[in-house]
Design a protein around this motif. Structure first.
Motif, PDB file in Angstrom:
ATOM      1  N   ALA A  72      -1.516   2.261  12.272  1.00 16.87           N
ATOM      2  CA  ALA A  72      -1.558   0.900  11.725  1.00 16.87           C
ATOM      3  C   ALA A  72      -0.299   0.564  10.942  1.00 16.87           C
ATOM      4  CB  ALA A  72      -2.793   0.739  10.839  1.00 16.87           C
ATOM      5  N   LEU A  73       0.359   1.577  10.404  1.00 20.54           N
ATOM      6  CA  LEU A  73       1.604   1.366   9.658  1.00 20.54           C
ATOM      7  C   LEU A  73       2.814   1.244  10.592  1.00 20.54           C
ATOM      8  CD1 LEU A  73       1.112   3.818   6.643  1.00 20.54           C
ATOM      9  CD2 LEU A  73       1.032   1.318   6.600  1.00 20.54           C
ATOM     10  N   GLY A  74       2.584   1.373  11.891  1.00 21.08           N
ATOM     11  CA  GLY A  74       3.662   1.181  12.840  1.00 21.08           C
ATOM     12  C   GLY A  74       4.265   2.445  13.403  1.00 21.08           C
ATOM     13  N   TYR A  75       3.745   3.611  13.032  1.00 17.08           N
ATOM     14  CA  TYR A  75       4.245   4.869  13.584  1.00 17.08           C
ATOM     15  C   TYR A  75       3.631   5.123  14.956  1.00 17.08           C
ATOM     16  CZ  TYR A  75       5.903   5.968   8.842  1.00 17.08           C
ATOM     17  OH  TYR A  75       6.538   5.937   7.625  1.00 17.08           O
ATOM     18  N   ASP A  76       4.457   5.605  15.884  1.00 16.36           N
ATOM     19  CA  ASP A  76       3.945   6.085  17.165  1.00 16.36           C
ATOM     20  C   ASP A  76       3.216   7.395  16.865  1.00 16.36           C
ATOM     21  OD1 ASP A  76       3.519   7.161  19.692  1.00 16.36           O
ATOM     22  OD2 ASP A  76       5.450   6.508  20.475  1.00 16.36           O
ATOM     23  N   THR A  77       1.889   7.390  17.015  1.00 18.83           N
ATOM     24  CA  THR A  77       1.056   8.461  16.494  1.00 18.83           C
ATOM     25  C   THR A  77       0.262   9.150  17.592  1.00 18.83           C
ATOM     26  OG1 THR A  77       0.812   7.199  14.434  1.00 18.83           O
ATOM     27  CG2 THR A  77      -0.720   9.026  14.785  1.00 18.83           C
ATOM     28  N   ALA A  78       0.225  10.485  17.531  1.00 14.57           N
ATOM     29  CA  ALA A  78      -0.560  11.285  18.467  1.00 14.57           C
ATOM     30  C   ALA A  78      -1.432  12.248  17.677  1.00 14.57           C
ATOM     31  CB  ALA A  78       0.355  12.061  19.416  1.00 14.57           C
ATOM     32  N   ALA A  79      -2.547  12.650  18.264  1.00 15.55           N
ATOM     33  CA  ALA A  79      -3.453  13.585  17.598  1.00 15.55           C
ATOM     34  C   ALA A  79      -4.055  14.529  18.628  1.00 15.55           C
ATOM     35  CB  ALA A  79      -4.561  12.846  16.849  1.00 15.55           C
ATOM     36  N   ILE A  80      -4.085  15.815  18.294  1.00 12.94           N
ATOM     37  CA  ILE A  80      -4.688  16.838  19.140  1.00 12.94           C
ATOM     38  C   ILE A  80      -5.908  17.395  18.426  1.00 12.94           C
ATOM     39  CG2 ILE A  80      -4.387  19.143  20.136  1.00 12.94           C
ATOM     40  CD1 ILE A  80      -1.451  18.506  20.545  1.00 12.94           C
ATOM     41  N   ASP A  81      -7.030  17.375  19.122  1.00 14.31           N
ATOM     42  CA  ASP A  81      -8.254  17.965  18.587  1.00 14.31           C
ATOM     43  C   ASP A  81      -8.202  19.457  18.913  1.00 14.31           C
ATOM     44  OD1 ASP A  81     -10.763  18.542  17.693  1.00 14.31           O
ATOM     45  OD2 ASP A  81     -11.742  16.868  18.712  1.00 14.31           O
ATOM     46  N   THR A  98      -5.643   6.535  24.644  1.00 11.86           N
ATOM     47  CA  THR A  98      -5.229   5.807  23.446  1.00 11.86           C
ATOM     48  C   THR A  98      -6.410   5.025  22.882  1.00 11.86           C
ATOM     49  OG1 THR A  98      -2.945   5.592  24.231  1.00 11.86           O
ATOM     50  CG2 THR A  98      -3.651   4.085  22.493  1.00 11.86           C
ATOM     51  N   ALA A  99      -6.671   5.223  21.595  1.00  9.63           N
ATOM     52  CA  ALA A  99      -7.748   4.503  20.914  1.00  9.63           C
ATOM     53  C   ALA A  99      -7.291   4.144  19.508  1.00  9.63           C
ATOM     54  CB  ALA A  99      -9.016   5.358  20.859  1.00  9.63           C
ATOM     55  N   TRP A 100      -7.482   2.895  19.130  1.00  2.00           N
ATOM     56  CA  TRP A 100      -7.083   2.401  17.806  1.00  2.00           C
ATOM     57  C   TRP A 100      -5.617   2.730  17.514  1.00  2.00           C
ATOM     58  CZ3 TRP A 100     -10.473  -0.981  16.216  1.00  2.00           C
ATOM     59  CH2 TRP A 100     -11.812  -0.824  16.567  1.00  2.00           C
ATOM     60  N   GLY A 101      -4.789   2.666  18.576  1.00  2.00           N
ATOM     61  CA  GLY A 101      -3.349   2.874  18.421  1.00  2.00           C
ATOM     62  C   GLY A 101      -2.911   4.322  18.415  1.00  2.00           C
ATOM     63  N   VAL A 102      -3.848   5.266  18.553  1.00  2.00           N
ATOM     64  CA  VAL A 102      -3.533   6.696  18.475  1.00  2.00           C
ATOM     65  C   VAL A 102      -3.683   7.338  19.848  1.00  2.00           C
ATOM     66  CG1 VAL A 102      -4.112   8.911  17.392  1.00  2.00           C
ATOM     67  CG2 VAL A 102      -4.311   6.773  16.088  1.00  2.00           C
ATOM     68  N   ASP A 135     -10.201  -2.370   9.898  1.00  2.00           N
ATOM     69  CA  ASP A 135     -11.235  -3.396  10.045  1.00  2.00           C
ATOM     70  C   ASP A 135     -11.566  -3.549  11.526  1.00  2.00           C
ATOM     71  OD1 ASP A 135      -9.254  -4.994  11.241  1.00  2.00           O
ATOM     72  OD2 ASP A 135      -8.855  -6.117   9.402  1.00  2.00           O
ATOM     73  N   ALA A 136     -12.468  -4.451  11.843  1.00  3.99           N
ATOM     74  CA  ALA A 136     -12.936  -4.583  13.229  1.00  3.99           C
ATOM     75  C   ALA A 136     -11.827  -4.987  14.190  1.00  3.99           C
ATOM     76  CB  ALA A 136     -14.077  -5.597  13.292  1.00  3.99           C
ATOM     77  N   ASP A 137     -10.760  -5.592  13.677  1.00  3.31           N
ATOM     78  CA  ASP A 137      -9.631  -6.004  14.516  1.00  3.31           C
ATOM     79  C   ASP A 137      -8.557  -4.925  14.627  1.00  3.31           C
ATOM     80  OD1 ASP A 137     -10.729  -8.559  14.997  1.00  3.31           O
ATOM     81  OD2 ASP A 137      -9.967  -9.283  13.072  1.00  3.31           O
ATOM     82  N   GLY A 138      -8.769  -3.775  13.965  1.00  7.45           N
ATOM     83  CA  GLY A 138      -7.808  -2.687  14.047  1.00  7.45           C
ATOM     84  C   GLY A 138      -6.719  -2.735  13.007  1.00  7.45           C
ATOM     85  N   ALA A 139      -6.792  -3.662  12.055  1.00 10.67           N
ATOM     86  CA  ALA A 139      -5.793  -3.738  10.993  1.00 10.67           C
ATOM     87  C   ALA A 139      -6.186  -2.806   9.845  1.00 10.67           C
ATOM     88  CB  ALA A 139      -5.662  -5.172  10.483  1.00 10.67           C
ATOM     89  N   LEU A 140      -5.183  -2.271   9.167  1.00 10.13           N
ATOM     90  CA  LEU A 140      -5.433  -1.373   8.045  1.00 10.13           C
ATOM     91  C   LEU A 140      -6.009  -2.152   6.873  1.00 10.13           C
ATOM     92  CD1 LEU A 140      -5.068   1.560   7.021  1.00 10.13           C
ATOM     93  CD2 LEU A 140      -2.837   0.857   6.145  1.00 10.13           C
ATOM     94  N   ARG A 141      -7.123  -1.688   6.351  1.00  9.10           N
ATOM     95  CA  ARG A 141      -7.731  -2.344   5.197  1.00  9.10           C
ATOM     96  C   ARG A 141      -6.837  -2.206   3.976  1.00  9.10           C
ATOM     97  NH1 ARG A 141     -13.568   0.154   4.701  1.00  9.10           N
ATOM     98  NH2 ARG A 141     -13.235  -0.737   2.622  1.00  9.10           N
ATOM     99  N   ALA A 142      -6.754  -3.283   3.207  1.00  7.48           N
ATOM    100  CA  ALA A 142      -5.852  -3.294   2.057  1.00  7.48           C
ATOM    101  C   ALA A 142      -6.466  -2.656   0.821  1.00  7.48           C
ATOM    102  CB  ALA A 142      -5.434  -4.735   1.740  1.00  7.48           C
ATOM    103  N   ASP A 143      -7.784  -2.460   0.825  1.00  5.67           N
ATOM    104  CA  ASP A 143      -8.439  -1.924  -0.357  1.00  5.67           C
ATOM    105  C   ASP A 143      -9.233  -0.670   0.009  1.00  5.67           C
ATOM    106  OD1 ASP A 143     -10.393  -3.011   1.196  1.00  5.67           O
ATOM    107  OD2 ASP A 143     -11.337  -4.217  -0.374  1.00  5.67           O
ATOM    108  N   GLY A 144      -9.870  -0.068  -0.958  1.00  2.19           N
ATOM    109  CA  GLY A 144     -10.765   1.060  -0.726  1.00  2.19           C
ATOM    110  C   GLY A 144     -10.089   2.204   0.008  1.00  2.19           C
ATOM    111  N   VAL A 145     -10.779   2.751   1.018  1.00  5.59           N
ATOM    112  CA  VAL A 145     -10.250   3.902   1.737  1.00  5.59           C
ATOM    113  C   VAL A 145      -8.953   3.561   2.454  1.00  5.59           C
ATOM    114  CG1 VAL A 145     -12.450   5.082   2.008  1.00  5.59           C
ATOM    115  CG2 VAL A 145     -11.759   3.386   3.708  1.00  5.59           C
ATOM    116  N   GLY A 146      -8.769   2.301   2.839  1.00  8.14           N
ATOM    117  CA  GLY A 146      -7.520   1.908   3.483  1.00  8.14           C
ATOM    118  C   GLY A 146      -6.340   2.136   2.567  1.00  8.14           C
TER     119      GLY A 146
END
Length: 381
Positions: free
Chosen positions: A157-166, A195-199, A357-368
C-alpha cells in the motif's frame, strides 16, 4: 495525412509501454504482439474518404498471443492494449484485439530466456536491491503470520513492489489471510505468483492436496524453499517477506543458507513463556549468517474505554530486545508494540489484511498507523 505503415509502427511503439503484470516486461519484449494491421475505415465502408477537416479513420487489429490459454490477467492486458491504441493522436482509430496463445516452441524459447537471464535464485545475485525480512517466532500462537500478512500489505500500500513466501510448510496460513483460492499459473515449469491486495504470494497451501498432512523432513523442506525462490518468477521486488515456521528448525537454517542477506524479525508476545522462547529464534543468528533486524511485540495490550489492559503481561518485547542485543553484540531494537485487535483476526480470516480498508487503501488510524510506522522503521536502515 497518415498511412497504415506509419500507424502500425507508432502503435507498436506505444504497446512497448504496456507491461505484462505477471512478468513485469513489456508485451512487445515478450513477443506477445504477433502482428498489427491498420486498415483505412473508408476501404471497409466503401466510402471515398472523410469529411473535410476530419482526421483519417482506421480500423486497427492487434493480434495478441498470451503466454498461456485462459491467462487470468488477459482482460487486464487487453484493456491496456485498447487504451494504448485509442490514445494515438493523429487519426481516429477503432481497435480490435484478437487474442490467442503462443505456440509451444515460442513459449519454450521465452521461458528458457527468462530462466537464463535470472540464473536460479534471483535474490542472491550481486547488486540485488530487494530488502528481505524473515519473520520468525520461538513458538506458535504469537500472531507471526498475521504480522507477516499485514506488514506485506502495508509495504504494498505504501508503493513498494512486495512479495511474500509462506515458508511455514506445515502451518501455512497466508493464502487464507489474503483470501487466495487460486493456484499459481504454470508457465512451462516457471510459476507466476498469485497477486492479492498488491502482494505477490506463493505458498504450498495453493497447490492441490495441500489440505492433507505434510510429513516432509529436512532435505525436502530445503528443496521447497529453493523452488519457491528459483522456480517462481518474482521480477525484482523492493521487499520480500518470509513467514517462517515457529522455532529454529530446518526452514530457518535453509533461509539463512539460501538468503544470507535476509534480516530476521522476531515476533513475541509479552508473557515470559513466549519471550524466553523467542530469544532462541533470534540466537540462531550466532550460527548462521543472518542479522536480527529487530523485535515486534504482538498483543501488547487491549484498549478498552481508553484504558490499556495488559492481558498477556508486560515487558516481553523489551526482554527479547535486551537479551539479543547482549548476546549478539549489536543493537536489536524493539521496533513495535502492536495492540491486541479482534479485527486483525476477524478481517484476516475473511481474506483481507486488517491494515487495509475495503478498497485496498492503507488505513490512516489504528493498526494501519501501527504497521505503517513499523514498515517505515524497517526500511530506514
Amino acid at each position: 495525412m497518415t498511412d497504415s505503415r506509419h500507424i502500425e509502427a507508432a502503435i507498436y511503439e506505444r504497446l512497448s509501454k504496456v507491461i505484462d503484470p505477471e512478468l513485469g516486461r513489456s508485451v512487445t519484449d515478450l513477443g506477445m504482439i504477433a502482428a498489427i494491421d491498420a486498415t483505412p475505415a473508408a476501404a471497409r465502408n466503401g466510402n471515398d474518404g472523410t469529411a473535410a477537416g476530419a482526421r483519417d479513420a482506421y480500423d486497427v487489429t492487434v493480434h495478441v498471443e498470451l503466454t498461456v490459454p485462459g491467462c487470468p490477467l488477459s482482460e487486464t492486458i487487453t484493456n491496456q492494449i485498447n487504451g494504448a491504441v485509442a490514445s494515438y493522436p493523429d487519426a481516429d482509430l477503432t481497435p480490435h484485439i484478437e487474442v490467442g496463445s503462443m505456440s509451444r516452441d515460442k513459449l519454450d524459447d521465452l521461458v528458457a530466456g527468462l530462466k537464463a537471464e535470472r540464473k536460479q535464485n534471483p535474490f542472491n545475485k550481486p547488486g540485488v536491491k530487494t530488502r528481505i525480512f524473515a519473520i520468525a517466532s520461538g513458538k506458535g500462537g504469537v500472531g507471526k503470520s498475521s504480522v507477516t500478512a499485514n506488514l506485506a500489505a502495508t509495504f504494498a500500500a505504501l508503493g513498494y513492489d512486495t512479495a511474500a513466501i509462506d515458508a511455514d510448510i506445515y502451518g501455512f496460513s497466508l493464502p487464507r489471510l489474503f483470501g487466495v483460492h487460486t493456484q499459481p499459473t504454470n508457465l512451462n515449469g516457471m510459476l507466476m505468483p498469485v497477486t492479492a491486495w498488491g502482494v505477490k504470494l506463493i505458498s504450498i497451501g495453493m497447490f492441490a492436496g495441500a489440505d492433507r498432512a505434510i510429513l516432509w523432513r529436512g532435505p525436502r523442506l530445503q528443496r521447497s524453499l529453493e523452488q519457491f525462490l528459483s522456480d517462481v518468477w518474482w521480477g525484482e521486488p523492493d521487499v520480500l517477506l518470509l513467514d517462517l515456521a515457529p522455532g529454529t528448525g530446518d526452514m530457518a537454517i535453509s533461509v539463512a543458507q539460501a538468503l544470507p542477506n535476509a534480516e530476521l524479525v522476531v515476533v513475541t508476545t509479552p508473557q515470559p513463556s513466549a519471550s524466553d522462547v523467542a530469544v532462541r529464534s533470534g540466537l540462531v543468528a550466532l550460527q548462521v549468517p543472518m542479522k536480527v533486524r529487530g523485535v515486534v511485540e504482538n498483543m501488547s495490550f487491549y484498549e478498552h474505554k481508553g484504558e490499556k489492559l495488559e492481558i498477556f503481561g508486560h515487558g516481553g518485547g523489551e526482554r527479547v530486545s535486551e537479551q539479543l542485543t547482549e548476546a549478539l553484540g549489536y543493537d536489536v531494537p524493539l521496533m513495535a508494540q502492536l495492540p491486541l485487535e479482534p479485527e486483525l483476526r476477524e478481517t484476516g480470516e475473511a481474506g483481507r489484511p486488517a491494515v487495509l480498508d475495503a478498497d485496498g487503501a492503507l488505513r490512516a488510524d489504528g493498526v494501519g498507523a501501527e504497521f505503517r510506522a513499523l514498515a517505515e522503521r524497517l526500511m530506514a536502515a
